[in-house]
Design an enzyme around this catalytic site. Structure first.
Site, short mmCIF file in Angstrom:
data_model
loop_
_atom_site.label_atom_id
_atom_site.label_comp_id
_atom_site.label_asym_id
_atom_site.label_seq_id
_atom_site.Cartn_x
_atom_site.Cartn_y
_atom_site.Cartn_z
N VAL A 45 0.84 -1.20 0.00
CA VAL A 45 0.00 0.00 0.00
C VAL A 45 0.88 1.25 0.00
O VAL A 45 0.64 2.20 -0.75
CB VAL A 45 -0.97 -0.01 1.20
CG1 VAL A 45 -1.72 1.32 1.29
CG2 VAL A 45 -1.97 -1.16 1.07
N CYS A 46 1.92 1.24 0.84
CA CYS A 46 2.79 2.41 0.93
C CYS A 46 3.56 2.64 -0.37
O CYS A 46 3.86 3.79 -0.72
CB CYS A 46 3.76 2.24 2.09
SG CYS A 46 2.93 2.15 3.69
N THR A 47 3.87 1.57 -1.08
CA THR A 47 4.54 1.73 -2.38
C THR A 47 3.69 2.58 -3.31
O THR A 47 4.19 3.49 -3.99
CB THR A 47 4.84 0.35 -2.99
OG1 THR A 47 5.73 -0.36 -2.13
CG2 THR A 47 5.47 0.47 -4.37
#
Length: 212
Positions: A45-47
Site C-alpha cells: 500500500v505504501c509503495t
C-alpha cells in the site's frame, strides 16, 4: 510517547534519510510540511502512496509545502525500495524518506500505537505550518491507502482560512463558496466580503471565496 495535539509546536529532530541527514526545522524553513509515516519498506500500500506523492509534488510545491516520508528501516533499505517504487509506479521519488530505525522520530511524534502494533509505526499524516505548529493529523489503518488529494484540499483550506475570516464547508474545494465565521456580524460581513453574503440562517452565511 508524544501526544501531539493540534496547535502544538512540533518537535525538532536530526535524522538520517534517503537524501542524507535532515535537520528538520532547518529543512522545513518557512514552508508548510507534510510528514507521513509508513510501517516498513517494501510494503504494497505504501509503495502506491509514495508513488502518488511524487506525482503530486508539483501541487505541494505550488502551496509552499514540502513532503517528507518516514519508515523505520534504514537509508540503504529506503534506496532499494525507491527503485521499486519508481519502477512499479512509473514515477521518480523526488523527496526524502526519513530512516527511523531507532524510532526516535516515531516516539517524538507518537507514531507507535502499541495496541495496533508495538513495533511498527501507524500510517499518520501530519500537516505542519511555517511556524512549526501542528495543523492536521489523520491516522489510517494499514489496509487503507491514503487520499493525498484530500491532504492538498486541507492545505488549501488552512491557507485560505488563515488569511481571511472564513471557514470551508463540507466537501469544499478551491473556488467553492465559503462560510463567514460566526464572530463577524452580518452587516460587517457584507462590507468585508463585497462579492456578497447570503444569509441562510443567522449563524450560516455563505460568500464567494474571497481570493478568487
Amino acid at each position: 510517547m508524544a501526544n501531539l495535539q493540534l496547535g502544538d509546536t512540533v518537535p525538532d529532530f536530526t535524522q538520517d534519510s534517503s537524501e542524507g541527514e535532515i535537520k528538520f526545522y532547518d529543512w522545513a524553513g518557512d514552508s508548510w510540511v507534510v510528514l507521513f509515516s509508513h510501517p516498513a519498506d517494501y510494503t504494497p500500500v505504501c509503495t502506491t502512496e509514495l508513488g502518488e506523492v511524487s506525482r503530486l509534488k508539483s501541487e505541494f510545491d505550488k502551496r509552499n509545502a514540502k513532503v517528507i516520508a518516514l519508515s523505520v528501516d534504514d537509508a540503504e533499505s529506503h534506496k532499494g525500495w525507491i527503485g521499486d517504487i519508481n519502477e512499479t509506479q512509473q514515477t521518480t521519488v523526488n523527496y526524502p524518506i526519513l530512516a527511523d530505525s531507532d524510532n526516535k522520530v516515531s516516539d517524538l511524534y507518537g507514531m507507535i500505537h502499541p495496541n495496533a502494533n508495538a513495533k511498527l509505526t501507524v500510517r499518520t499524516v501530519f500537516v505542519i505550518d511555517p511556524a512549526k505548529k501542528l495543523r492536521l493529523t489523520i491516522t489510517y489503518p494499514p489496509s487503507t491507502g491514503r487520499n493525498f488529494e484530500e491532504i492538498l484540499r486541507v492545505i488549501d483550506s488552512l491557507q485560505l482560512t488563515d488569511n481571511y475570516q472564513v471557514a470551508t464547508p463540507v466537501n469544499w474545494k478551491d473556488g467553492d463558496d465559503v462560510v463567514v465565521v460566526p464572530s463577524i456580524p452580518t452587516e460587517e460581513a457584507k462590507q468585508k466580503f463585497p462579492k456578497g453574503v447570503e444569509e441562510i440562517k443567522s449563524y450560516l452565511r455563505m460568500t464567494p471565496q474571497p481570493n478568487k
